[in-house]
Design an enzyme around this catalytic site. Structure first.
Site, PDB file in Angstrom:
ATOM      1  N   GLY A  15       0.759  -1.344  -0.143  1.00 32.39           N
ATOM      2  CA  GLY A  15      -0.025   0.172   0.109  1.00 32.39           C
ATOM      3  C   GLY A  15       0.676   1.256  -0.073  1.00 32.39           C
ATOM      4  N   GLY A  18       2.738   1.391   3.298  1.00 31.03           N
ATOM      5  CA  GLY A  18       3.400  -0.048   3.692  1.00 31.03           C
ATOM      6  C   GLY A  18       4.539  -0.026   2.814  1.00 31.03           C
ATOM      7  N   LYS A 140     -10.693   2.962  15.313  1.00 27.10           N
ATOM      8  CA  LYS A 140      -9.149   2.966  15.674  1.00 27.10           C
ATOM      9  C   LYS A 140      -9.307   2.610  17.024  1.00 27.10           C
ATOM     10  CE  LYS A 140      -7.288   5.487  11.940  1.00 27.10           C
ATOM     11  NZ  LYS A 140      -6.657   6.730  11.371  1.00 27.10           N
TER      12      LYS A 140
END
Length: 314
Positions: A15, A18, A140
């Site tokens: 990603g 990432g 989150k």
């Protein structure tokens, strides 16, 4: 006892963030692993990215979120797990996957640090957030709750505004490029935000992995020269480009009306803009005892200033 650099597994390594974290981890000398999920199917771009990361020195580990045992086995091969899966479009799906990863880390029992997929606004500061955008922060916090209940050592990264999405466009919505003639200023344009080069985010993230000072803390990326208002950013661009732009102010009431008139995805994104550029949510609080500021921890990192970042758009 094992010595040397921690072995790092990046989940979501193909990603936007990432692949940068994989490269930063390799550059820092960590044995670096990337989860290769069979779910990529016929996605050629992801496959090519995985192969490129392998050529750079990363080790690919197969694992699937539909196979708990494979995740546990993947986690057992490393010391640190960094999750960078994007939840932009399907946040509830992202929540489910991260909770599965937490379960695998808990069962494996060997991980000395877990960094969940955050990297933006600190959700712990957003209890007042507007609906429906609040869901992104609530989810989150649900992941954090699961991590802490499982007693998993962790670090949370609050990286604030990605420069690629907020700087080149002078924080204009609906474009990634600088405006040529007119732009919108949010309120007085003076709320202070924090803008970060994505490669620097990766560098600071990797620096924190083995650092005892960041154990069970939130690391805020707030390098002082990158704490800027939207007006500061616009003036930088005008000085660099020699082009003075017409500025159209959007009051807070008019912006809130825009939120109400948008679809669900638009309401989420506009709500985040409101908190950043009208409330100054990235800088309107002091970092407490449960947090650290990255540029103070790692003064050796030569982070990119935004006037330098903007030059790529000339």
């Amino acid at each position: 006892m094992r010595m040397g650099k921690s072995r790092v597994l990046v989940v979501g390594g193909t990603g936007y963030m990432g692949r940068r974290i994989v490269k930063a981890s390799l550059a820092e000398g960590h044995p670096t692993y990337v989860l290769r999920r069979p779910e990529i199917g016929l996605d050629m771009d992801k496959l090519q990215t995985l192969l490129e990361l392998k050529q750079q020195g990363a080790v690919l580990i197969e694992g699937s979120f539909s196979d708990h045992r494979s995740l546990v086995e993947a986690v057992k091969q490393v010391d640190v797990v960094v999750c960078t899966m994007s939840g932009v479009h399907f946040r509830s799906h992202n929540l489910l996957l991260q909770l599965k990863l937490v379960d695998a880390i808990k069962e494996a029992g060997n991980i000395k640090r877990f960094l969940p997929s955050e990297f933006g606004i600190d959700p712990a500061q957003m209890e007042h957030a507007l609906e429906p955008g609040r869901v992104t922060f609530d989810e989150k916090m649900s992941v954090r709750k699961a991590i802490e209940e499982a007693n998993i050592p962790h670090t949370y990264i609050s990286a604030n505004c990605f420069a690629g999405y907020f700087v080149g466009n002078l924080s204009q919505m609906g474009t990634l490029l600088p405006p040529k003639h007119t732009l919108h200023i949010y309120g007085h344009g003076n709320a202070k935000a924090v803008f970060m080069d994505e490669d620097d985010i990766a560098t600071y993230t990797v620096k924190s992995l083995d650092d005892p000072r960041t154990h069970n803390k939130t690391v805020y990326l707030r390098p002082p020269e990158n704490i800027l208002s939207q007006t500061d950013l616009v003036h930088m661009w005008e000085n660099l480009s020699g082009n003075t732009l017409e500025k159209i102010t959007i009051s807070d009431q008019d912006f809130l009306a825009l939120i109400q008139g948008a679809d669900f995805v638009g309401q989420v994104g506009l709500g985040h803009f409101y908190h950043i550029f009208y409330e100054g949510c990235l800088t309107n609080f002091e970092i407490g005892e449960d947090g650290e500021e990255a540029s103070r921890l790692y003064p050796q990192v030569q982070y990119k200033r935004m006037d330098e970042y903007l030059k790529r758009y000339l």
